[in-house]
Scaffold this motif. Structure first.
Motif, PDB file in Angstrom:
ATOM      1  N   ARG A 194       0.850  -1.187   0.000  1.00  0.00           N
ATOM      2  CA  ARG A 194       0.000   0.000   0.000  1.00  0.00           C
ATOM      3  C   ARG A 194       0.888   1.240   0.000  1.00  0.00           C
ATOM      4  O   ARG A 194       1.707   1.423   0.898  1.00  0.00           O
ATOM      5  CB  ARG A 194      -0.894  -0.030   1.230  1.00  0.00           C
ATOM      6  N   ILE A 200      -1.609   0.616  -5.184  1.00  0.00           N
ATOM      7  CA  ILE A 200      -1.106  -0.677  -4.729  1.00  0.00           C
ATOM      8  C   ILE A 200      -0.064  -1.148  -5.723  1.00  0.00           C
ATOM      9  O   ILE A 200      -0.304  -1.145  -6.933  1.00  0.00           O
ATOM     10  CB  ILE A 200      -2.239  -1.709  -4.609  1.00  0.00           C
ATOM     11  N   ALA A 229      -1.228  -4.831   2.386  1.00  0.00           N
ATOM     12  CA  ALA A 229      -2.417  -4.550   1.570  1.00  0.00           C
ATOM     13  C   ALA A 229      -3.230  -5.823   1.423  1.00  0.00           C
ATOM     14  O   ALA A 229      -3.347  -6.397   0.344  1.00  0.00           O
ATOM     15  CB  ALA A 229      -2.011  -3.999   0.208  1.00  0.00           C
ATOM     16  N   LEU A 243      -8.385  -0.098   0.218  1.00  0.00           N
ATOM     17  CA  LEU A 243      -8.614  -1.531   0.120  1.00  0.00           C
ATOM     18  C   LEU A 243     -10.096  -1.844  -0.068  1.00  0.00           C
ATOM     19  O   LEU A 243     -10.450  -2.797  -0.744  1.00  0.00           O
ATOM     20  CB  LEU A 243      -8.067  -2.235   1.357  1.00  0.00           C
TER      21      LEU A 243
END
Length: 347
Positions: A194, A200, A229, A243
Motif C-alpha cells: 500500500r 497498490i 495490503a 482496500l
C-alpha cells in the motif's frame, strides 16, 4: 441442485469435460487449497471475529497480524527452500500440477469461439499460485499488475485482466491465441504494498516480524497491519478506503465473469463463509446458462453447501465417499482424466 458422490471418477471427469468444452472457465479457490502448508484461514477469521464481538480490538489485531506473519514466514521457503516431501513441497506440487493441467486443457480446447483463458479467483493471501506459475515457463499468468510502467514497483491495474494474448506466424501472419490464466486475488496478497499515493504495487512479502514485546504494543501492531495490503474478510475494522475500493472492484470482476453466457465455475477449498462472495454467486445463478460445480472436502462440508444452494438447479455438489476426502490430489486426478497429462508431473 444435484449431488454427486465421487465413487466413479471416470463418470465425473466426463461430466467436467463436457462442461469445459462449451463454457467460459472460472475457478474459485479458498484456503483449503493451500493445505497442508497453511492452516485454514477460516479458523483464524472466526477467532478474530470473536475478539471483535467482545470489543477486544487489540487482541483481534494481534491475531490477524500473527496469521499474516506466518504466511510471510512460510513464503520464505519458496520456491526451493523446503525439504523434499514436507508440507510446503507437497502444497507447491499440487499447485504446479493444477496449473499444468489447466494450461493443457486450454491449449487442447476444441471450441475456437471461446477464449483460451481461465479465470482463477482466490481468497488466499499466499503466493503458491505465483510461485508455481514461475516454474512453468510456457504458462501465461496475468496477476493484474502493469509491468510496463513503474520504477518503484509494478502498479495494480485490474483493467488488464481478461486481455487475450496472440502469437503471429512469421510468414503468413496467422494468429493463434495463447492459453492464459487470470489470477484474481479478491482479498489481496502478502506481496501487495500500500503506497502513500493511494496506489497498490507489487513487491516482496515482509520479512521483518514484530517481537513479542512489540506485539504487546497496540500501536506497533496497528502500524504493521497498515503496511500490508490485505483484506481480512468479515473484519471491516481493518480495511482502509483504498482496500475497500479494490475489494469491491475485484468482486465486480467476479460478478461480471459469472454473468457471461455459459459461465462455468469450479469451487475448491472454499466454504462460502464470505457473505459477499456467497451473495454474488447466488445472484449469478439466476443466469440460466451459468453452472457451478463445488467440490466438498468432506461429507460434513457437503451438508453445509447443500443448505446454501438447495434452491438452485444449476449447482452440482461433488462429495466424497464414506472413506474418502476430496483434497487437492483428488481434484488434480479428475482433471488428469480430461486428456493426457505428461508423466513427468507424477514423478
Amino acid at each position: 441442485m444435484e449431488i454427486l458422490k465421487l465413487d466413479d471418477a471416470e463418470k465425473v471427469a466426463r461430466l467436467l469435460e463436457r462442461y469445459i468444452q462449451s463454457a467460459h472457465l472460472n475457478f474459485l479457490f479458498g484456503s483449503g487449497a493451500s493445505m497442508p502448508a497453511i492452516q485454514l484461514a477460516g479458523n483464524v477469521e472466526q477467532e478474530v471475529d470473536q475478539h471483535l464481538v467482545a470489543s477486544e480490538y487489540e487482541e483481534a489485531n494481534k491475531k490477524a497480524l500473527t496469521f499474516i506473519e506466518e504466511l510471510e514466514y512460510q513464503h520464505g521457503f519458496l520456491p526451493a527452500g523446503y525439504t523434499e516431501g514436507d508440507d510446503t513441497d507437497i502444497t507447491l506440487k499440487n499447485y504446479l500440477h493444477f496449473l499444468s493441467s489447466i494450461d493443457r486443457i486450454l491449449f487442447e480446447r476444441k471450441n475456437i469461439l471461446l477464449p483460451r483463458q481461465a479465470n482463477v479467483f482466490t481468497t488466499n493471501y499466499d503466493e503458491f499460485f505465483e510461485v508455481a506459475a514461475s516454474l512453468l515457463p510456457s504458462l501465461v499468468l496475468n496477476d493484474g499488475f502493469n509491468r510496463r510502467i513503474g520504477n518503484s514497483g509494478f502498479e495494480f491495474a485490474p483493467e488488464l485482466f481478461f486481455d487475450r494474448v496472440y502469437r503471429s506466424g512469421t510468414v503468413y501472419q496467422h494468429q493463434s491465441e495463447i492459453p492464459a490464466i487470470n489470477l484474481i486475488k479478491v482479498h489481496g496478497s502478502i506481496s501487495w504494498k500500500r503506497q502513500a499515493n493511494e496506489k497498490i504495487t507489487l513487491g516482496e512479502p515482509e520479512t521483518d516480524q514484530l517481537t513479542v514485546v512489540q506485539k504487546n504494543n497496540p500501536k506497533d501492531v496497528s502500524d504493521a497491519l497498515a503496511k500490508r495490503a490485505v483484506i481480512l474478510p468479515n473484519m471491516r475494522k481493518f480495511e482502509s478506503t483504498l482496500l475497500d475500493r479494490v475489494y469491491f472492484d475485484l468482486l465486480r470482476l467476479y460478478s461480471n465473469a459469472m454473468e457471461m453466457e455459459n459461465a462455468l465455475l469450479f469451487v475448491f477449498g472454499f466454504s462460502f463463509a464470505d457473505e459477499h462472495i456467497l451473495d454474488i454467486t447466488r445472484r449469478a445463478l439466476r443466469n440460466p446458462t451459468a453452472q457451478v460445480v463445488v467440490f466438498s472436502y468432506s461429507q460434513k462440508g457437503a451438508v453445509d453447501l447443500e443448505a446454501k444452494f438447495s434452491a438452485y438447479r444449476n449447482v452440482i455438489i461433488i462429495k466424497p465417499t464414506d472413506s474418502q476426502y476430496i483434497d487437492f490430489p483428488v481434484l488434480n486426478s479428475l482433471f488428469d482424466k480430461i486428456g493426457a497429462v505428461p508423466e513427468a508431473l507424477h514423478d
